[in-house]
Design an enzyme around this catalytic site. Sequence first.
Site, short mmCIF file in Angstrom:
data_model
loop_
_atom_site.label_atom_id
_atom_site.label_comp_id
_atom_site.label_asym_id
_atom_site.label_seq_id
_atom_site.Cartn_x
_atom_site.Cartn_y
_atom_site.Cartn_z
N ASP A 371 41.89 -0.78 29.48
CA ASP A 371 43.15 -0.14 29.85
C ASP A 371 44.05 0.13 28.64
OD1 ASP A 371 42.28 -0.86 32.55
OD2 ASP A 371 43.08 -2.84 32.11
N GLU A 537 43.90 4.27 40.72
CA GLU A 537 44.54 3.28 39.85
C GLU A 537 44.78 3.92 38.50
OE1 GLU A 537 42.00 -0.08 39.39
OE2 GLU A 537 40.52 0.98 38.19
#
Length: 642
Positions: A371, A537
């Site tokens: 991420d 997401e």
Amino acid sequence: MTMRSSLYLAASYLIASCLITGAAGLSPVGAQEQTFKKAVADDIFSDHPSMDRNAVVMPDEDAQPVTPFFSERPIGDASLAQREDGSWILTGTTLRTGTRHGVELWTSPDRQTWKNWGPAKIEGEGIVPGDVSERYLAPSLTVAGPALYIAFSDKTGCARIAGGMAAAPGGAFAASPCLVDGASDVSLFVDDDGTGYLLWGGGSIARLNEDFSALAEAPRVLKPDQALFAEHSPVGKDWPVRTHIGKTGAAMIRDGDRYILAASEVTGRLRTATDDLFLAEAPTPYGPFTMRMLAVPHGGGGSLLKLAGGALAATYNPRCEDGFAMFCEQVGLVPLERAPDGRLRQSASVLTEDSAVAGRRPLVTSETMRDPSVTLGGDGYYYLVGTLDGYGYHRPNGGVKLWRSADLETWEEVGFIFEWQDMGYDFGGNIAELWAPEIKWVEGDKTFYLAFSVMERGVGGKTWLYRSTSGKAEGPYVNTSGSYFVEGIDGFPFEDEDGLYFLWGGGSIGRLNAKRDGFDGAVRKLVDLDGDAVGYEGNGLIRVDGIYFLTGAEWHGPLRTHGTYDMMYGTSTSLFGPYSQRRLGAPHGGHGTAFRDRDGQFWYTMFGNDPTAPWRMHFGLVPIDIGDPTSIGVPRLGDARH
């Protein structure tokens, strides 16, 4: 990362270490397995696809794209065989141009120059030599000593085998009677003892009699050993891993004491018709077979070969519907290697995907990262944060670490800028993992903001928002709200002309108040024209020439077994949408951040979360093009920068 994806992973992802059962004695080569902190008893990430041991592709620094060795004519279902003298013979389904009847044969001494022998002279019951209505699809070749066999399905759908001499491809081939009616993708496997097996479809098999003129047994269907699924039954889009190896082009070879079954399937990875080659292995031609393994992404329907010296290879012959194939309807050769656990996969020396992502390399490899978030600060430096320590630091260890770069090439570690302080929340005895930090320079406030999420096992995720009190990326940072900011994960600060917004979850957004400790007005949901989230997401936002680009992460294809974790996007002239129907942006990009560098070039951060990404769990950058005011483009392999 979301709890939903994590729970699904725990229920459906099957460990790669059991892909090869009874594979002792294999000599594994290739990438080394990543090591992480010791997993706790309920560690749902202990076999996540982003771990190296699940990798399908692990390219070397000097890996080169697969190139066609045959482009004389467009063909599909290519079948390549090597004769005893080392020369080559090729066939396939001829497409569109030239002769289309019978079985065309080509030979070559070196896979560079090819001689066309025209349609093979196949003779047999019901076959009229030269009849242009004899259209044979997906023929395959088998060399057994001096003999050359052509397996094919005739125009009535009957599986047949025609035998001739490998040294005389222009000679006669005597065809068997009908062996199986209604068959397609027919192939012949001849074992070391001369026993022949007919294969067809995606994995049907039957032993043949001594002269290959009839079946010697009832057919059976080959699939993975069902005992492998006793503890972890696949669900949803992962179900094919249980029911078959592939859907078309079944073929078999022997490698030592292992029988390798190949079959192809269009899986839908990368949100396109990916034409992939799957393999499974067994101690006998009938099994029990391992779970299927994706061996050559975009490989298409083709054949397996054992080359001189014993090396294994597969033909590369994808269809043109595969938008990320290196080429289509031509034929290349992909060497295979064994992963550390014994699985067969494409060699590290070759690239088989035509995207800028496939040929890139990670930029920070000193530790794992997921991420990743990059922002260009007001001081002219680029700053980086990401999920660390495998799948997130466990409280009270670690926190959020910062890197800095002047050129997007070399990254200097600055150190931790958050270490579980001033959170205003009692985690009790719950396991808490720190996920998805996001750093953002906000010009209007002349400072940096830091958002991050904490997932509590059994409770769910919450997201905090911190602000630098010094205006510097290294802080110190203070909690803007005194506790967690919102329930849910994947927070993303976004600065627009009318203020600072906060985006999180699967598209929730609200404008921050002047104190940055809450929202000024209602929280809304960003969706596309169909009312769907643009990524479930890892959402992010950029604005370019009045157009809002909403990015997000989605899985495509057989999810975490062989699927891809891609960056999707939608566009709108309004911040609140609706956004255009979601489209693929950066393949394998998943949860990342889009940003513009000092020179105006746009980039997307990537960490590698799926088995066909070129690396796993390290920070890298992918160039993206926003030349068209309403689209994100990613250059092809040859156009990628550095």
